[in-house]
Design an enzyme around this catalytic site. Structure first.
Site, PDB file in Angstrom:
ATOM      1  N   ARG A 298       0.834  -1.203   0.000  1.00 29.84           N
ATOM      2  CA  ARG A 298       0.000   0.000   0.000  1.00 29.84           C
ATOM      3  C   ARG A 298       0.863   1.244   0.000  1.00 29.84           C
ATOM      4  O   ARG A 298       1.782   1.364   0.803  1.00 29.84           O
ATOM      5  CB  ARG A 298      -0.936  -0.001   1.208  1.00 29.84           C
ATOM      6  CG  ARG A 298      -1.862  -1.200   1.178  1.00 29.84           C
ATOM      7  CD  ARG A 298      -2.959  -1.144   2.202  1.00 29.84           C
ATOM      8  NE  ARG A 298      -3.768  -2.359   2.085  1.00 29.84           N
ATOM      9  CZ  ARG A 298      -4.814  -2.643   2.866  1.00 29.84           C
ATOM     10  NH1 ARG A 298      -5.173  -1.783   3.810  1.00 29.84           N
ATOM     11  NH2 ARG A 298      -5.495  -3.753   2.685  1.00 29.84           N
ATOM     12  N   ARG A 313       1.337   1.618  10.405  1.00 28.75           N
ATOM     13  CA  ARG A 313       1.023   1.954   9.013  1.00 28.75           C
ATOM     14  C   ARG A 313       2.290   1.817   8.178  1.00 28.75           C
ATOM     15  O   ARG A 313       3.192   2.635   8.249  1.00 28.75           O
ATOM     16  CB  ARG A 313       0.475   3.379   8.927  1.00 28.75           C
ATOM     17  CG  ARG A 313      -0.119   3.746   7.586  1.00 28.75           C
ATOM     18  CD  ARG A 313      -0.678   5.154   7.579  1.00 28.75           C
ATOM     19  NE  ARG A 313      -1.780   5.320   8.517  1.00 28.75           N
ATOM     20  CZ  ARG A 313      -3.058   5.007   8.267  1.00 28.75           C
ATOM     21  NH1 ARG A 313      -3.376   4.506   7.089  1.00 28.75           N
ATOM     22  NH2 ARG A 313      -3.993   5.188   9.167  1.00 28.75           N
ATOM     23  N   GLU A 397      -7.649  -0.248  14.545  1.00 28.71           N
ATOM     24  CA  GLU A 397      -8.278  -1.160  13.591  1.00 28.71           C
ATOM     25  C   GLU A 397      -7.301  -2.251  13.152  1.00 28.71           C
ATOM     26  O   GLU A 397      -6.193  -1.983  12.721  1.00 28.71           O
ATOM     27  CB  GLU A 397      -8.735  -0.362  12.363  1.00 28.71           C
ATOM     28  CG  GLU A 397      -9.432  -1.250  11.349  1.00 28.71           C
ATOM     29  CD  GLU A 397      -9.776  -0.504  10.063  1.00 28.71           C
ATOM     30  OE1 GLU A 397      -9.971   0.726  10.119  1.00 28.71           O
ATOM     31  OE2 GLU A 397      -9.853  -1.159   9.010  1.00 28.71           O
ATOM     32  N   SER A 400     -11.397  -5.873   9.120  1.00 23.94           N
ATOM     33  CA  SER A 400     -12.536  -5.227   8.505  1.00 23.94           C
ATOM     34  C   SER A 400     -13.313  -6.256   7.704  1.00 23.94           C
ATOM     35  O   SER A 400     -12.743  -6.978   6.898  1.00 23.94           O
ATOM     36  CB  SER A 400     -12.025  -4.112   7.589  1.00 23.94           C
ATOM     37  OG  SER A 400     -13.106  -3.469   6.991  1.00 23.94           O
ATOM     38  N   ARG A 438       0.889  -5.683  11.876  1.00 21.81           N
ATOM     39  CA  ARG A 438       0.087  -4.787  12.700  1.00 21.81           C
ATOM     40  C   ARG A 438      -0.435  -5.495  13.958  1.00 21.81           C
ATOM     41  O   ARG A 438      -0.442  -4.916  15.047  1.00 21.81           O
ATOM     42  CB  ARG A 438      -1.085  -4.201  11.926  1.00 21.81           C
ATOM     43  CG  ARG A 438      -1.801  -3.120  12.726  1.00 21.81           C
ATOM     44  CD  ARG A 438      -2.986  -2.503  12.015  1.00 21.81           C
ATOM     45  NE  ARG A 438      -2.610  -1.392  11.148  1.00 21.81           N
ATOM     46  CZ  ARG A 438      -3.500  -0.578  10.566  1.00 21.81           C
ATOM     47  NH1 ARG A 438      -4.791  -0.760  10.782  1.00 21.81           N
ATOM     48  NH2 ARG A 438      -3.095   0.395   9.770  1.00 21.81           N
TER      49      ARG A 438
END
Length: 471
Positions: A298, A313, A397, A400, A438
RNA sequence: GGACAGGUGUCCGAGCGGUUGAAGGAGCAGCACUGGAAAUGCUGUAUACGGCCAAAAGUCGUAUCGAGGGUUCGAAUCCCUCCCUGUCCGCCA
């Protein structure tokens, strides 16, 4: 993408969908272009029908005459040539008309199509309205009870109250335990890169392998290894493009003479959903339950300055992903949503990570989902700095889970044949199983001990040579 | 990366620039035959979009022979570009 027929029949539903999702797509322009396109197409098709009819009539005659022409001479030859010329001239006017209509359609078709694929899937009717993640609604939370390997933890109290000592943040833990080397990662690849070292790499691999095995052995999912370098069609088909183009790394192979560029995928969902693109499945093949472990890339464009420290991140990570493709049935889709979330909850509980489920509001949904539930894990090293100088902890988070209706399968042209033999676009769902590094943040921060070591959650130990702690 | 050979329906496989959505076979479905089955025979067997229809059924039209463009009155068939597959060579985890 959405169904144009539905758009025509009920444009308000889609206008409202855009509004609720906070997306600006000119639905009325799309409707106007669609209307114009259909009216021209009708004329075009009529002209072509006439052209075809004439062709069938004239063709055999021409063939015969041209055969005769070969052996003809003199006046007979001239007469034949005249006849041929007159026959050939018949469809010429139609050809001009057809070309004109074609040009007319071509002049606005790109805009029509671009608008079409931008129209978002309207949120499900029971998704709460809201403009941003601040309006998401907590569904439930889970705190670990006392177990054989860990004491109970209550996220409403500080870490120190729970454990009797001030927590280190995961950046401190990975530094002190030599699990991650950020400096050298940055040296090689720039900001937001890292090197997993020693037990850090082992823990990372353990988490991934545990999650994959869990999905396969306990939940009956089929493991897959999928490409992470894909063509643009895959990105468009899965709904990540055009909206998310800036988020993907772009391999410009066309600049080196190849016919097509490639893109690095940001999630295994792309590869998993791409598998059956352009296929018509049988009812017996459904539901498809696929899981994969893949590296995700990403660009994090637009996130400059956000979460710059640590493993939160980053540009490259690994993720176990799950997707379900089921029949076009709302109740079935909702049932799978629950089941997929249950998998996640079971895994988090087994790892002793406190978490909460959030029903995302309309404004937090992407273009392709009609319903989304985020799972946030408790990260003691996150959040505001408290009076005692230690972070107060916060949810971050980590998962999802989305329901996409038929939006994604329509784009992918992925269908199944229903009981009546009719092809129907399937419904799709996807959900993170675990994303690492993460998820190492809550694992390390939650299971750190007063002496600076970290207890390894029991399910991971078999994947780490039986080790029970790090440090 | 280089040199050839290819890419046609669920599958195999024909196809001369002209009534080819596409021969022939296989498979599958239905029907007939049978006590039941096999064998045999007959019939059917794509998708999308649009029109007609209240809707379904149906029907009509258009498009689709790897993808896109071109030539032509007309392209599965000719030309160009790209993608893919196979074989050989080169390189290589």
């Amino acid at each position: 993408m959405i169904d144009l027929k539905q758009l025509r029949e009920n444009p308000d539903r889609f206008r409202a969908g855009c509004r609720d999702k906070g997306m600006d797509v000119d639905v009325d322009r799309l409707l106007a272009l669609d209307e114009r396109r259909r009216s021209i197409m009708t004329k075009l098709e009529d002209a072509r029908a006439e052209q075809n009819r004439l062709g069938k009539e004239v063709g055999p005659q021409l063939g015969k005459l041209k055969g005769q022409l070969k052996s003809a001479t003199g006046d007979a030859k001239a007469a034949l040539e005249r006849e041929i010329a007159s026959l050939e001239s018949k469809p010429v006017a139609l050809k001009a008309a057809v070309q004109q209509y074609e040009q007319e359609v071509a002049s606005f078709e790109p805009e029509w199509k671009a608008l079409w694929i931008q129209v978002p899937q309207p949120p499900a009717s029971d998704v709460p309205k809201g403009s941003s993640s601040d309006d998401n609604v907590e569904i439930r939370r889970w705190n670990p009870p006392k177990s054989e390997w860990m004491d109970a933890f209550d996220t409403s109290k500080s870490f120190e109250t729970n454990r009797g000592f001030k927590p280190k943040s995961h950046t401190e833990l990975v530094r002190d335990l030599r699990l991650v080397d950020f400096e050298r990662g940055v040296k090689m690849s720039g900001t937001r890169h890292y090197v997993l070292t020693g037990m850090g790499m082992r823990l990372h691999q353990a988490v991934l392998r545990y999650a994959l095995d869990f999905m396969v052995e306990r939940r009956g999912f089929t493991p897959m290894g999928v490409p992470v370098i894909v063509r643009e069609e895959c990105m468009v088909g899965t709904g990540f493009f055009p909206a998310g183009r800036e988020q993907a790394y772009h391999i410009e192979e066309s600049k080196r003479g190849a016919g097509a560029d490639l893109f690095l995928t940001g999630t295994g969902e792309v590869g998993l959903m791409g598998i059956h693109a352009d296929e018509i499945l049988t009812l017996e093949q459904l539901p498809l339950k696929y899981t994969t472990c893949s590296t995700c890339f990403r660009r994090e464009a637009g996130a400059a300055g956000k979460d710059t420290a640590g493993l939160y991140r980053i540009h490259q990570f690994d993720k176990v992903e799950q997707v379900v493709v089921c029949r076009a049935d709302d109740a079935e889709s909702r049932a799978w949503h629950g089941s997929m979330l249950q998998s996640v909850e079971l895994i988090l509980q087994s790892l002793g990570i406190p978490y909460r489920l959030l029903q995302c509001c309309t404004g937090d949904l992407g273009v392709k989902n009609e319903d989304m539930i985020d799972v946030e894990s408790w990260m003691p090293g996150r959040g505001e700095i408290g009076k005692d100088g230690a972070p107060t902890g916060a949810y971050g988070e980590t998962h999802s889970a989305s329901r996409l209706g038929d939006y994604q399968c329509r784009r992918l042209n992925l269908r199944y044949r229903d009981e009546n033999g009719k092809p129907v676009f399937a419904y799709a769902l996807n959900n993170t199983v675990i994303a690492s590094p993460r998820v190492l943040i809550p694992i390390l921060e939650m299971h750190q001990q007063k002496d600076g070591s970290v207890v390894i959650p029991p399910p991971l130990r078999p994947y780490m040579g039986g080790a029970t702690k790090i440090g």
